[in-house]
Design an enzyme around this catalytic site. Structure first.
Site, PDB file in Angstrom:
ATOM      1  N   LYS A 275      -9.413   3.103  -5.456  1.00  0.00           N
ATOM      2  CA  LYS A 275     -10.173   3.833  -4.446  1.00  0.00           C
ATOM      3  C   LYS A 275      -9.958   5.339  -4.535  1.00  0.00           C
ATOM      4  CE  LYS A 275     -10.388   0.035  -1.135  1.00  0.00           C
ATOM      5  NZ  LYS A 275     -10.123  -0.404   0.252  1.00  0.00           N
ATOM      6  N   GLU A 276      -8.874   5.729  -5.195  1.00  0.00           N
ATOM      7  CA  GLU A 276      -8.589   7.142  -5.426  1.00  0.00           C
ATOM      8  C   GLU A 276      -8.604   7.352  -6.933  1.00  0.00           C
ATOM      9  OE1 GLU A 276      -5.560   7.690  -1.633  1.00  0.00           O
ATOM     10  OE2 GLU A 276      -4.786   6.997  -3.550  1.00  0.00           O
TER      11      GLU A 276
ATOM     12  N   ASP B 265       2.194   4.811  -4.942  1.00  0.00           N
ATOM     13  CA  ASP B 265       2.587   3.692  -4.090  1.00  0.00           C
ATOM     14  C   ASP B 265       2.029   2.361  -4.574  1.00  0.00           C
ATOM     15  OD1 ASP B 265       4.452   4.250  -2.166  1.00  0.00           O
ATOM     16  OD2 ASP B 265       3.114   3.875  -0.478  1.00  0.00           O
TER      17      ASP B 265
ATOM     18  N   LYS C 179       2.282   5.917   4.117  1.00  0.00           N
ATOM     19  CA  LYS C 179       2.441   7.264   3.564  1.00  0.00           C
ATOM     20  C   LYS C 179       3.737   7.915   4.021  1.00  0.00           C
ATOM     21  CE  LYS C 179       0.257  11.822   3.362  1.00  0.00           C
ATOM     22  NZ  LYS C 179      -0.883  12.668   3.799  1.00  0.00           N
TER      23      LYS C 179
ATOM     24  N   ASP D  34      -2.542  15.677  -0.455  1.00  0.00           N
ATOM     25  CA  ASP D  34      -3.137  14.388  -0.779  1.00  0.00           C
ATOM     26  C   ASP D  34      -3.626  14.436  -2.219  1.00  0.00           C
ATOM     27  OD1 ASP D  34      -2.655  13.411   1.739  1.00  0.00           O
ATOM     28  OD2 ASP D  34      -4.628  13.981   2.515  1.00  0.00           O
TER      29      ASP D  34
ATOM     30  N   ASP E  23       1.566  12.642  10.637  1.00  0.00           N
ATOM     31  CA  ASP E  23       1.575  14.103  10.621  1.00  0.00           C
ATOM     32  C   ASP E  23       1.763  14.676  12.026  1.00  0.00           C
ATOM     33  OD1 ASP E  23      -0.844  13.101  11.418  1.00  0.00           O
ATOM     34  OD2 ASP E  23      -2.060  14.251  10.022  1.00  0.00           O
TER      35      ASP E  23
END
Length: 887
Positions: A203-204, A233, A375, A399, A589
């Site tokens: 997906k990335e 990951d 994350k 990211d 965050d």
């Protein structure tokens, strides 16, 4: 090629031979409230702090007036013309502030503040009228409406109060270089560890991560002071080999960037720029080199695409490396830790024989019985492994799809972090997030301009902006849970902030130590309970200015790096509770930044003219709603946790306006409930013929008019001082309604389910750098998030038709009350218009499921309007019966 083995360019065996290090195992100072240090030179006072000193006034001015600027220029020119010459001028310039604060002109912000006060007063009188004049014919609707109005008013007030002190900051990069990079002297700029996180290469896309890494490796900063860490990951062999190829390509890309000072330094985005270099008559050597580099990059992309294609079908027995050993990460959820160090002083040099930044691949250990904390867990692993291998005092996190758009971004941050006064109390420097590949109309408010250009600038004038997950440079000491230097820090009880320990001495114990050393060792036992059982990491954590501690055996660092990212390392420690990125929310965050501000740390918002970082944003409606759902779900998780700003941190140093800002950041999803009700009531009024507003007196009409005027003025003045366009503001308002009645509503219920023990899996958003990405704007993906806004659109349309038909039947007298109801229904539909366009898809081809859903709802509401007695007016006249024959 064997069916279960990737080719030579993919295998880890060849890389582990040529690149050492691969291993795995199975186990407000800025507001003028401090005294600035000053240096005297040539009868001129130069401040070392970030704001300009004024001896003649109480407090210190944070910005120059035009007269002061002219005076400074004249002084510099006179200094240049004296006998001391240019060297004295450069010395004086290097002692000037590295940044200055520019407050918004009082002529712009004061009217804004006055209108806020006026609007609050109007609201008080308006609610006095609303509560004192109930509507008895529709009492239930009236009560619900008033409650919703009060909630929305309080929500506006909590959002508005922190906006009283908007500021901007200006940096001076030349002064930074003059102070820390003097010719003939060692470079004094601090080291920076850059963290890049990725979770799923399917997906990335790997080419996206590769571009981010290349922009980091070519950043305009001393190469020996930059180390890039990539957290994988998914423990993907595809990503590992992509990054190995990226490291090879960096050997020619980095010198090209440095030679011609190109921007941006992510090749995909640099070569996609529409620039005619021949037209500008640039040097022919550059044109030749650029063409050659573009060919090299196209070949690099082909290589990555080949890797992606081969990785589509995973063999049943899993991937096998060239040396015959199975790839350690074949099982994504059950694999050992992996660390691969490449480039840097001990690795490959660039094509011109110069050193490159160090590059480290990290895949933390994962086991089924251990939580990975998504994350936040990956970031904490990077904190520990970087502390063992490089231990830079500052950390930048990105990211995988957020590349460095401004090569001087690190220098921009250092103008604040290296400030002699403010820098020691800064936890982080946050940059605004900017995005590529967004349609010109920004239909779904992807740019978030109102938040980044208004809310964050205002928080910078209070205690500092929030941490927004990426594009942020941290002080490593703040990540370790320490308090700022003005307070008594945990480090003082651990033997001092500059303490170093010999690794052998730490392992041996207190025998042979004197009384002071024994006290330090006893404190060290407490530190181990806090940070974990790694003497190398503990020694690094006690180094305030970074760097590896004395006595460190560099040959054992890889083994120690593997140890600190093992699954059980965080057990019985404070990692994720008070140290590092905090656990308990998908929006780690906000939680992490909130905890730092509670300890008394400050933060700074840096907005350079050229955007520091750029990334991708969801382009279609469904993906955008899922993104908003994730943010809202994280806020509700914080609300139900022990870190809720309503009750956490009152013993700390969090300022009141900052607490209100954090409260607004975690409470806003609950506004979806009154918002949904308020968007439904106009249609109900049209269907039933009832009204929620009684007959208005002249005084009531005045208060209502004043409320609308104050709302319009607040908007206009906010846009005036912020510079945000009316289109960006309007898109933000529209999507506030769209997200409020869909994603925020679902987040509230999912948060309640999590409190009840039902956890929700967060979906990784698909990211792309494809030039045709705007084609996804019309892509329709059905999701349950679309049901509430679809229902609202149909309900209000049916209500408008019902209201108009009823007014036509009843005559002229019924048109007056109808206009108010129609206004609110049209208000709902206009705000949901981008959602309606998203449903229509490309060229107005509505998906079948939307047609079916619309038809069903239209039939239901029509039947309710026509047949159900509850919605019909009751008959109060005589009952007429039909006479029989004998009457």
């Amino acid at each position: 090629m064997a069916s279960n083995t990737m080719d030579a360019s993919l295998t880890t065996g060849s890389h582990s031979r040529h690149r050492p290090g691969f291993a795995h195992c199975d186990s407000d100072e800025e507001n003028g409230d401090y005294n600035q240090q000053q240096w005297q030179h040539n009868d001129q006072a130069f401040s070392l702090a970030g704001s300009v000193t004024s001896k003649d006034s109480e407090g210190q001015k944070a910005f120059y007036s035009d007269a002061e600027k002219r005076k400074d220029r004249q002084e510099k020119r006179s200094l240049m013309s004296n006998d001391q010459g240019e060297d004295d001028f450069l010395l004086a310039e290097s002692r000037q502030p590295l940044w200055r604060k520019v407050a918004v002109s009082s002529g712009l912000v004061n009217p804004y503040r006055i209108v806020i006060v006026m609007r609050f007063v109007v609201l008080v009188f308006f609610f006095h009228y609303r509560i004192s004049t109930p509507v008895h014919d529709a009492l239930a609707l009236w009560i619900i409406t008033v409650v919703c109005e009060i909630w929305l008013a309080l929500s506006w007030l909590v959002d508005q109060l922190p906006k009283w002190f908007p500021i901007t900051r200006v940096t001076y990069l030349e002064r930074l270089s003059l102070r820390f990079e003097r010719e003939g002297e060692p470079n004094l700029l601090p080291s920076v560890d850059v963290f890049v996180t990725t979770a799923d290469p399917s997906k990335e896309p790997p080419i996206v991560t590769a571009n981010t890494v290349l922009s980091v490796l070519s950043v305009d900063y001393p190469v020996d002071k930059v180390c890039c860490y990539v957290s994988d990951d998914s423990a993907s062999m595809l990503l590992f080999d992509t990054l190995s190829a990226t490291a090879e390509f960096a050997r020619i890309w980095v010198p090209f960037c440095n030679k011609y000072k190109i921007e941006p330094r992510a090749p995909e985005f640099y070569f996609s720029q529409k620039v005619d270099y021949l037209k500008d008559k640039v040097h022919p050597t550059f044109v030749k080199d650029r063409r050659a580099m573009k060919r090299e990059y196209e070949e690099f992309k082909v290589k990555i695409n080949v890797l992606v294609a081969k990785a589509q079908k995973k063999p049943e027995e899993g991937w096998v490396m060239q040396d015959g050993n199975p790839w350690p990460g074949n099982n994504t959820d059950n694999h050992p830790a992996m660390v691969q160090v490449s480039l840097g002083s001990a690795g490959a040099l660039d094509s011109e024989g110069r050193e490159l930044p160090r590059f480290v691949y990290v895949a933390r250990e994962k086991r089924p019985r251990y939580q990975d904390h998504r994350k936040a867990g990956a970031m904490n692993s990077l904190v520990r492994v970087s502390a063992v291998l490089s231990n830079a005092p500052f950390v930048l996190n990105l990211d995988c799809d957020q590349y460095i758009n401004n090569s001087k971004a690190l220098r921009e941050a250092m103008c604040f972090l290296m400030d002699p006064q403010l820098g020691k109390k800064l936890s982080f420097v946050q940059f605004p997030r900017r995005f590529d590949a967004i349609d010109s109309n920004d239909r779904y408010a992807n740019r978030n301009t109102v938040f980044f250009d208004i809310t964050m600038k205002c928080l910078d004038g209070v205690q500092g902006p929030m941490y927004v997950g990426s594009g942020c440079v941290f002080n490593r000491q703040a990540l370790y849970g320490y308090k700022p230097p003005s307070e008594k820090t945990p480090k003082e009880s651990y033997g001092g902030s500059h303490s170093t320990f010999d690794i052998e001495e730490i392992d041996e114990g207190p025998e042979g130590f004197d009384e002071k050393e024994q006290s330090s060792f006893l404190s060290l036992k407490v530190v181990k309970k806090r940070f974990g059982m790694s003497p190398v990491f503990i020694a690094s954590a006690l180094m305030e200015d970074g760097g590896l501690p004395k006595g460190t055996n560099t040959r054992l660092l890889i083994k120690e790096a593997i140890h600190v990212i093992s699954c059980g390392y965080e057990e019985k420690t404070e990692w994720g509770k008070e140290i590092g990125w905090l656990y308990g929310s998908v929006t780690e965050d906000i939680l992490t930044g909130f905890n730092m501000h509670c300890r008394g740390w400050k933060s700074v918002y840096c907005m350079p003219k050229r955007a520091a970082f750029k990334g991708s944003a969801p382009i279609n409606l469904s993906d955008r709603l899922h993104q908003v759902l994730k943010w809202a779900l994280g806020s509700t998780e914080i609300f139900f946790s022990g870190y809720c700003p309503l009750w956490y941190g009152y013993s700390g140093k969090l300022k009141l306006l900052q607490r209100l800002a954090y409260t607004n950041a975690i409470v806003y999803p609950f506004t979806s409930i009154p918002l949904l009700i308020y968007c439904t009531i106009p249609a109900i009024c049209l269907l039933t013929g009832k009204t929620i507003i009684p007959a208005m007196t002249n005084l009531a009409s005045i208060w209502l008019m004043a409320l609308f005027i104050s709302m319009i003025l607040t908007c206009m003045l906010e846009l005036r001082w912020s510079g945000v366009s009316i289109q960006d503001w309007w898109r933000n308002e529209q999507f506030w309604i769209i997200g409020g009645v869909s994603a925020h509503l679902f987040a509230v219920f999912q948060g309640l389910l999590k409190v009840g023990g039902v956890d929700n899996k967060v979906i990784v958003r698909t990211k792309s750098t494809d030039d045709t990405v705007l084609g996804q704007l019309h892509l329709f993906k059905w999701t349950t998030l679309l049901i509430p806004p679809t229902s609202l659109v149909i309900l209000n349309m049916v209500g408008i038709v019902a209201g108009l038909s009823s007014a036509i039947n009843k005559g002229y007298a019924s048109w007056g009350p109808l206009f108010g109801k129609l206004f609110f229904s049209f208000w709902v539909i206009v705000h949901l218009y981008p959602f309606l366009k998203g449903l229509m898809g490309r060229q107005n081809r509505t998906p079948t499921i939307v047609v079916l859903w619309s038809t069903l709802l239209a039939l239901v509401f029509s039947m309710i309007w026509v047949r159900i007695d509850f919605f019909l007016p009751k008959q109060t006249g005589p009952v007429l019966k039909q006479c029989g024959i004998e009457c």
